[in-house]
Design a protein around this motif. Structure first.
Motif, PDB file in Angstrom:
ATOM      1  N   ALA A  45       0.148   4.589  -2.095  1.00  0.00           N
ATOM      2  CA  ALA A  45       0.151   4.978  -0.736  1.00  0.00           C
ATOM      3  C   ALA A  45      -0.798   4.670   0.006  1.00  0.00           C
ATOM      4  N   LEU A  46      -1.850   3.795  -0.330  1.00  0.00           N
ATOM      5  CA  LEU A  46      -3.154   3.544   1.185  1.00  0.00           C
ATOM      6  C   LEU A  46      -2.536   2.026   0.966  1.00  0.00           C
ATOM      7  N   ALA A  47      -2.532   1.825  -0.384  1.00  0.00           N
ATOM      8  CA  ALA A  47      -1.429   0.099   0.291  1.00  0.00           C
ATOM      9  C   ALA A  47      -0.964   0.316   1.423  1.00  0.00           C
ATOM     10  N   THR A  48       0.512   0.962   1.490  1.00  0.00           N
ATOM     11  CA  THR A  48       1.322   0.771   2.379  1.00  0.00           C
ATOM     12  C   THR A  48       1.160   1.521   3.726  1.00  0.00           C
ATOM     13  N   ALA A  49      -0.289   2.609   3.303  1.00  0.00           N
ATOM     14  CA  ALA A  49      -0.530   2.764   5.048  1.00  0.00           C
ATOM     15  C   ALA A  49      -1.442   1.866   5.253  1.00  0.00           C
ATOM     16  N   PRO A  59      -2.394  -6.803   0.172  1.00  0.00           N
ATOM     17  CA  PRO A  59      -3.027  -6.115  -0.746  1.00  0.00           C
ATOM     18  C   PRO A  59      -2.667  -6.554  -1.911  1.00  0.00           C
ATOM     19  N   VAL A  60      -3.641  -6.426  -2.464  1.00  0.00           N
ATOM     20  CA  VAL A  60      -3.530  -6.004  -4.180  1.00  0.00           C
ATOM     21  C   VAL A  60      -4.237  -4.688  -4.877  1.00  0.00           C
ATOM     22  N   VAL A  61      -3.258  -4.536  -5.208  1.00  0.00           N
ATOM     23  CA  VAL A  61      -3.390  -2.703  -5.617  1.00  0.00           C
ATOM     24  C   VAL A  61      -4.077  -3.313  -7.004  1.00  0.00           C
ATOM     25  N   SER A  83       9.023  -3.770   0.137  1.00  0.00           N
ATOM     26  CA  SER A  83       9.877  -3.957   0.613  1.00  0.00           C
ATOM     27  C   SER A  83      10.061  -3.319   1.999  1.00  0.00           C
ATOM     28  N   LEU A  84       9.062  -1.772   1.704  1.00  0.00           N
ATOM     29  CA  LEU A  84       8.840  -1.142   3.257  1.00  0.00           C
ATOM     30  C   LEU A  84       8.311  -1.862   4.378  1.00  0.00           C
ATOM     31  N   LEU A  88       3.823  -8.604   1.186  1.00  0.00           N
ATOM     32  CA  LEU A  88       3.416  -9.600   0.336  1.00  0.00           C
ATOM     33  C   LEU A  88       2.523  -8.517  -0.303  1.00  0.00           C
ATOM     34  N   ALA A  89       2.518  -7.906  -1.934  1.00  0.00           N
ATOM     35  CA  ALA A  89       1.642  -7.306  -2.467  1.00  0.00           C
ATOM     36  C   ALA A  89       1.771  -8.089  -4.028  1.00  0.00           C
TER      37      ALA A  89
END
Length: 315
Positions: A45-49, A59-61, A83-84, A88-89
């Motif tokens: 969720a934080l990576a998306t935000a 982002p590297v989760v 996708s959202l 690239l993650a």
């Protein structure tokens, strides 16, 4: 040497600070931002935000504990970010610590074995293929993510050499970094990209030192870490940690020079010297965990390392 940024997720700071730190990292030229999780935001969720609040930083989760998240949920999370957001993650996996497993009520039994299985399954799923062990397949487009493994012990290092696109270390001394460099390259037969999370503070005052020590105290007596600290000259501190002393008393016993043992702490010239030590030890990427106790959201620490590593790359 390259540099990435890390969201420190400090417990004494507002959780929303993470977004501001991410923006600072991008502004300063960082290409990647590592996003873990503690007790506030879910990492995906934080990576998306963060992706919505920035323009290009990748982002590297993780590292995410393989004994807590299944390969399907990890792959779904990574593919969802891309996708959202169109960003690239990448993902890092690890065996984590007994503390994290206790939080979730999960066992760490067989964690290293699960690390190898999970890395292969996540890679299969992100490639758009069906996981042969479960039959699960994502309905999102394939994602060319890197899969990185957090490693410290011998078995995890061998697993990283066999299955990862890179290995990540946390809070290590230069001498430990050099040993791990030799170990992973010997296990894989080739040079593997290696990164390390290093807490970073420029000319820190009491507040910054307190923030660092509160994060480090839980590692002082931990298996592997304790031996590393003892090798660095802090045997009495390790013995004290393993005696079961209260963390408050242990923090009070930490000597003034300890922070430079496992981080980029000191003046700009001190940090330049420490970076040279890690570079000599074989580290490819320093992952800056900026101290934010003064309220600058990590700006100074991120800025100094960005400047120094840029100068190194230019040379």
């Amino acid at each position: 040497m390259r540099s990435d940024a890390v969201l420190g997720l400090w417990q004494d700071r507002a959780p929303t600070e993470a977004i501001t730190t991410a923006r600072e990292a991008e502004r300063l030229g960082y290409r990647r931002l590592w996003i873990g999780e503690m007790a506030t935001y879910d990492a995906f969720a934080l990576a998306t935000a963060v992706s919505g609040a920035t323009s290009h930083i990748e982002p590297v989760v993780g590292p995410l504990a393989v004994t807590i998240r299944t390969p399907a949920t990890v792959a779904m999370g990574v593919a969802s970010i891309t996708s959202l957001t169109g960003r690239l993650a990448h993902v890092a996996l690890g065996t984590s610590s007994p503390v994290v497993n206790h939080w979730h009520g999960r066992s760490r039994t067989g964690a290293t074995r699960q690390l190898g299985i999970a890395s292969q399954s996540v890679r299969t799923l992100l490639a758009g293929d069906r996981d042969p062990s479960t039959g699960f397949r994502l309905r999102l487009p394939p994602v060319p993510s890197e899969i990185l493994l957090a490693a410290f012990g011998p078995a995890a290092v061998r697993t990283a050499a066999a299955h990862a696109d890179g290995m990540v270390l946390n809070m290590v001394t230069p001498s430990a970094t050099a040993r791990l460099r030799k170990a992973v390259d010997a296990a894989g037969g080739t040079r593997m990209p290696m990164s390390a999370w290093l807490v970073t503070a420029v000319e820190p005052g009491p507040a910054e030192i307190a923030q660092i020590r509160s994060a480090v105290v839980g590692y002082l007596g931990a298996p592997g870490y304790g031996e590393m600290f003892a090798e660095a000259g802090y045997t009495e501190l390790v013995d004290m940690a393993r005696s079961g002393v209260h963390p408050r008393d242990l923090i009070g016993a930490i000597p003034d020079d300890f922070e430079q043992c496992v981080g980029l702490v000191g003046s700009k010239s001190d940090i330049a010297s420490l970076l040279a030590d890690y570079d000599k030890a074989g580290l490819d990427t320093v992952c800056v965990v900026p101290v934010t106790a003064t309220g600058d959201h990590g700006r100074r620490a991120l800025g100094v390392v960005a400047e120094l590593t840029s100068a190194n790359e230019g040379g």
